[in-house]
Motif scaffolding. Sequence first.
Motif, PDB file in Angstrom:
ATOM      1  N   VAL A 166    -119.876 -58.028  51.640  1.00 44.94           N
ATOM      2  CA  VAL A 166    -120.571 -57.071  52.504  1.00 44.94           C
ATOM      3  C   VAL A 166    -119.619 -56.478  53.532  1.00 44.94           C
ATOM      4  O   VAL A 166    -119.686 -55.279  53.849  1.00 44.94           O
ATOM      5  N   ASP A 167    -118.689 -57.288  54.027  1.00 43.41           N
ATOM      6  CA  ASP A 167    -117.701 -56.765  54.971  1.00 43.41           C
ATOM      7  C   ASP A 167    -116.840 -55.686  54.322  1.00 43.41           C
ATOM      8  O   ASP A 167    -116.468 -54.694  54.979  1.00 43.41           O
ATOM      9  N   GLN A 168    -116.532 -55.868  53.039  1.00 42.27           N
ATOM     10  CA  GLN A 168    -115.744 -54.832  52.347  1.00 42.27           C
ATOM     11  C   GLN A 168    -116.549 -53.543  52.203  1.00 42.27           C
ATOM     12  O   GLN A 168    -116.010 -52.433  52.357  1.00 42.27           O
ATOM     13  N   LEU A 169    -117.822 -53.672  51.912  1.00 41.21           N
ATOM     14  CA  LEU A 169    -118.651 -52.468  51.787  1.00 41.21           C
ATOM     15  C   LEU A 169    -118.661 -51.695  53.099  1.00 41.21           C
ATOM     16  O   LEU A 169    -118.588 -50.454  53.095  1.00 41.21           O
ATOM     17  N   LYS A 170    -118.749 -52.412  54.219  1.00 47.51           N
ATOM     18  CA  LYS A 170    -118.728 -51.731  55.522  1.00 47.51           C
ATOM     19  C   LYS A 170    -117.383 -51.038  55.741  1.00 47.51           C
ATOM     20  O   LYS A 170    -117.335 -49.894  56.220  1.00 47.51           O
ATOM     21  N   ILE A 171    -116.309 -51.713  55.403  1.00 48.41           N
ATOM     22  CA  ILE A 171    -114.970 -51.135  55.575  1.00 48.41           C
ATOM     23  C   ILE A 171    -114.824 -49.853  54.751  1.00 48.41           C
ATOM     24  O   ILE A 171    -114.223 -48.870  55.207  1.00 48.41           O
ATOM     25  N   HIS A 172    -115.402 -49.830  53.571  1.00 50.05           N
ATOM     26  CA  HIS A 172    -115.271 -48.669  52.685  1.00 50.05           C
ATOM     27  C   HIS A 172    -116.318 -47.588  52.967  1.00 50.05           C
ATOM     28  O   HIS A 172    -116.422 -46.612  52.219  1.00 50.05           O
ATOM     29  N   GLY A 173    -117.086 -47.745  54.032  1.00 47.09           N
ATOM     30  CA  GLY A 173    -117.974 -46.686  54.477  1.00 47.09           C
ATOM     31  C   GLY A 173    -119.321 -46.631  53.799  1.00 47.09           C
ATOM     32  O   GLY A 173    -119.993 -45.597  53.842  1.00 47.09           O
ATOM     33  N   THR A 174    -119.750 -47.726  53.201  1.00 42.87           N
ATOM     34  CA  THR A 174    -121.057 -47.740  52.534  1.00 42.87           C
ATOM     35  C   THR A 174    -122.178 -47.664  53.576  1.00 42.87           C
ATOM     36  O   THR A 174    -122.202 -48.447  54.529  1.00 42.87           O
ATOM     37  N   SER A 175    -123.094 -46.724  53.375  1.00 44.09           N
ATOM     38  CA  SER A 175    -124.225 -46.588  54.301  1.00 44.09           C
ATOM     39  C   SER A 175    -125.526 -47.100  53.710  1.00 44.09           C
ATOM     40  O   SER A 175    -126.413 -47.528  54.445  1.00 44.09           O
TER      41      SER A 175
ATOM     42  N   GLY B   4    -120.140 -37.901  46.940  1.00 41.25           N
ATOM     43  CA  GLY B   4    -118.808 -37.973  46.366  1.00 41.25           C
ATOM     44  C   GLY B   4    -118.165 -39.335  46.531  1.00 41.25           C
ATOM     45  O   GLY B   4    -117.057 -39.572  46.056  1.00 41.25           O
ATOM     46  N   LYS B   5    -118.864 -40.269  47.193  1.00 36.07           N
ATOM     47  CA  LYS B   5    -118.404 -41.636  47.350  1.00 36.07           C
ATOM     48  C   LYS B   5    -119.224 -42.532  46.423  1.00 36.07           C
ATOM     49  O   LYS B   5    -120.343 -42.182  46.048  1.00 36.07           O
ATOM     50  N   PRO B   6    -118.693 -43.689  46.048  1.00 36.37           N
ATOM     51  CA  PRO B   6    -119.438 -44.526  45.110  1.00 36.37           C
ATOM     52  C   PRO B   6    -120.828 -44.895  45.629  1.00 36.37           C
ATOM     53  O   PRO B   6    -120.963 -45.438  46.733  1.00 36.37           O
ATOM     54  N   GLY B   7    -121.853 -44.592  44.851  1.00 42.78           N
ATOM     55  CA  GLY B   7    -123.170 -45.123  45.125  1.00 42.78           C
ATOM     56  C   GLY B   7    -123.179 -46.600  44.780  1.00 42.78           C
ATOM     57  O   GLY B   7    -122.536 -47.017  43.806  1.00 42.78           O
ATOM     58  N   ILE B   8    -123.902 -47.386  45.556  1.00 46.62           N
ATOM     59  CA  ILE B   8    -123.878 -48.841  45.386  1.00 46.62           C
ATOM     60  C   ILE B   8    -125.250 -49.341  44.936  1.00 46.62           C
ATOM     61  O   ILE B   8    -126.265 -49.085  45.596  1.00 46.62           O
TER      62      ILE B   8
ATOM     63  N   GLU C  36    -109.493 -57.507  47.374  1.00 52.72           N
ATOM     64  CA  GLU C  36    -108.608 -56.818  46.426  1.00 52.72           C
ATOM     65  C   GLU C  36    -109.381 -56.081  45.352  1.00 52.72           C
ATOM     66  O   GLU C  36    -109.152 -54.888  45.093  1.00 52.72           O
ATOM     67  N   LEU C  37    -110.328 -56.759  44.719  1.00 52.57           N
ATOM     68  CA  LEU C  37    -110.999 -56.183  43.558  1.00 52.57           C
ATOM     69  C   LEU C  37    -112.051 -55.149  43.950  1.00 52.57           C
ATOM     70  O   LEU C  37    -112.279 -54.182  43.221  1.00 52.57           O
ATOM     71  N   VAL C  38    -112.703 -55.330  45.094  1.00 55.07           N
ATOM     72  CA  VAL C  38    -113.650 -54.316  45.559  1.00 55.07           C
ATOM     73  C   VAL C  38    -112.902 -53.044  45.956  1.00 55.07           C
ATOM     74  O   VAL C  38    -113.332 -51.926  45.660  1.00 55.07           O
ATOM     75  N   SER C  39    -111.757 -53.192  46.610  1.00 55.03           N
ATOM     76  CA  SER C  39    -110.940 -52.021  46.939  1.00 55.03           C
ATOM     77  C   SER C  39    -110.531 -51.287  45.665  1.00 55.03           C
ATOM     78  O   SER C  39    -110.620 -50.048  45.582  1.00 55.03           O
ATOM     79  N   ARG C  40    -110.109 -52.029  44.684  1.00 52.37           N
ATOM     80  CA  ARG C  40    -109.729 -51.404  43.414  1.00 52.37           C
ATOM     81  C   ARG C  40    -110.906 -50.684  42.789  1.00 52.37           C
ATOM     82  O   ARG C  40    -110.767 -49.571  42.255  1.00 52.37           O
ATOM     83  N   ALA C  41    -112.083 -51.284  42.879  1.00 53.42           N
ATOM     84  CA  ALA C  41    -113.278 -50.661  42.304  1.00 53.42           C
ATOM     85  C   ALA C  41    -113.572 -49.309  42.939  1.00 53.42           C
ATOM     86  O   ALA C  41    -113.907 -48.337  42.246  1.00 53.42           O
ATOM     87  N   PHE C  42    -113.467 -49.235  44.261  1.00 44.56           N
ATOM     88  CA  PHE C  42    -113.711 -47.958  44.939  1.00 44.56           C
ATOM     89  C   PHE C  42    -112.700 -46.900  44.494  1.00 44.56           C
ATOM     90  O   PHE C  42    -113.048 -45.728  44.338  1.00 44.56           O
ATOM     91  N   HIS C  43    -111.456 -47.305  44.291  1.00 49.73           N
ATOM     92  CA  HIS C  43    -110.447 -46.351  43.842  1.00 49.73           C
ATOM     93  C   HIS C  43    -110.653 -45.943  42.386  1.00 49.73           C
ATOM     94  O   HIS C  43    -110.557 -44.762  42.042  1.00 49.73           O
TER      95      HIS C  43
ATOM     96  N   ALA D 225    -106.308 -41.308  45.634  1.00 55.22           N
ATOM     97  CA  ALA D 225    -105.247 -40.329  45.419  1.00 55.22           C
ATOM     98  C   ALA D 225    -105.844 -39.076  44.800  1.00 55.22           C
ATOM     99  O   ALA D 225    -106.688 -39.150  43.904  1.00 55.22           O
ATOM    100  N   VAL D 226    -105.419 -37.926  45.294  1.00 54.34           N
ATOM    101  CA  VAL D 226    -105.959 -36.649  44.833  1.00 54.34           C
ATOM    102  C   VAL D 226    -104.867 -35.879  44.100  1.00 54.34           C
ATOM    103  O   VAL D 226    -103.797 -35.608  44.670  1.00 54.34           O
TER     104      VAL D 226
END
Length: 555
Positions: free
Chosen positions: A11-20, A65-69, A139-146, A180-181
Amino acid sequence: MTGRSGGQILVDQLKIHGTSHVFCVPGESYLAVLDALYDAEIKTIVCRQEGGASYMAEAAGKITGKPGIVMVTRGPGATNASCGVHVAAQDSTPLIMFVGQVARDMKEREAFQEIDYKAVFGSIAKWVVEIDRAERIPELVSRAFHVATQGRPGPVVIALPEDMLTDVVEAADALPFAPAVMKPGPDDMDALRRRLLSAKRPILLLGGSGWSEQGVSDIARFAENFELPVAVSFRRQMLFPADHPNFAGDLGIGPNPKLLQQVKESDLILLVGGRLSEMPSQSYTLLDIPGDGAKLVHIHPGAEELNKVYRAGLGILAAPHAFAASAADLPRPNSVNWAGAAERAHADYLAWSDPAKIRTAGEVQMSEIMAHLREVMPADTVYCNGAGNYATWVHRFWPFRSFASQLAPTSGTMGYGVPASVAAKALQPGREVIAFAGDGCFMMNGQEFATAIQYDLPIIVVVVDNGMYGTIRMHQEREYPGRVSATALRNPDFADLAIAYGGHGETVRETKDFAPALDRARRAGKPAIIHCLIDPEAITPARSLSEIREAARAK
């Protein structure tokens, strides 16, 4: 660092990645995550079925445009949610599905609701992973968002063993995700400009995902500078404003014949963001496969998509919004070979999309309903729909003019519209949201109307009821005229159903009933259903069911 449970780290990772928002159906397999969400500043929306939850998350991905959870439990929860994963795959939508898994010491025994997620989801998700150590969650949640957002966007599935989520470990948080764009280079844009200025009948075709409001504005400036007619692909109408003088219409199912002819006769198609898949390509007939690339410039963020089906004379690896920014800066030519083409294409679109010219069988005229919606609804109204012939009225006659105002699955999925509208209203409460659903479509996920009630989300659902699976009946009459099988439906009173849920209900039996019903629904301040009883003959704006049947018999 201090010790945290795996559920808390997640859950802390979701907050860091901007999940609302998180859309979920609860399950015992991820109780530790639900407990961590209790204290989180993340809105948790509890749904009535995992399919509805996954559609909501997919819709959220489309809007932001961000991952829906989406979070679901193992086994039947995951398989119920697979429909949303499939939509995200075909629609190129960023989505992450977190799903519970059996405890690690029970794996490979076919324990209660155990599933091999890599085997089940491997063909429709961009990436499937099972986190077996809580230390690796960041690590793996960050990779998932990317993974979900880079290149061609899409879904990721993450399995969470139940006991891993209760392990207390020390783990460093990841940084917020920053995809990366891919951007076009100067040589790409020079080559594009040369090819464009040597053409005589070019057309700009927009599709796919990965756009932004600024990107849509930039691509409009590019079209203006080069006087290009602009079409959008199937269910991507929010990518270009319908009232723009360069807009030529949408290349979807049953498109404007004049637009279709223009695309066929063009000597250069600038395909930006899309894949020109089965529906917009009219069953892969618009271009030769693989072809010689003479008339195709393809701009796409996924390297694997360029030259996959069609040989492109010029392929540019770039995100749509990044390409649009570069295209808007191209020097405006003094003159073009196709002067006046955009104005003629727009005139053809206006004539095609005029609901006043359409009359069908029955007391309820969908053309007049659409005309009324055009008169009274704000330009930024969000329209949602699933699959069915009823959607033709929205796609053809509503002029999409605002970014993030269309939620419709290019995969042709039934049951999508109602849950998508719930997500849209939750994420953008200041916008009006209307879901269109056929009677068959509504019954597939109509229970999510209860979710709208629970969270005070005043959506309006227009149920177009013709007492059958209309699209299949249409195909049936075309292929097996008069032999009606497995398409008839006996429906509830949908207005009464809305009231039973605690919402507002209206019934429309004549066209004149719709305007006051819509007004009351908008003023009700609660979720509403407008039940429109449609003559089964009114199967399309162009032909009745009987006409389709008789034409088939005459062959």
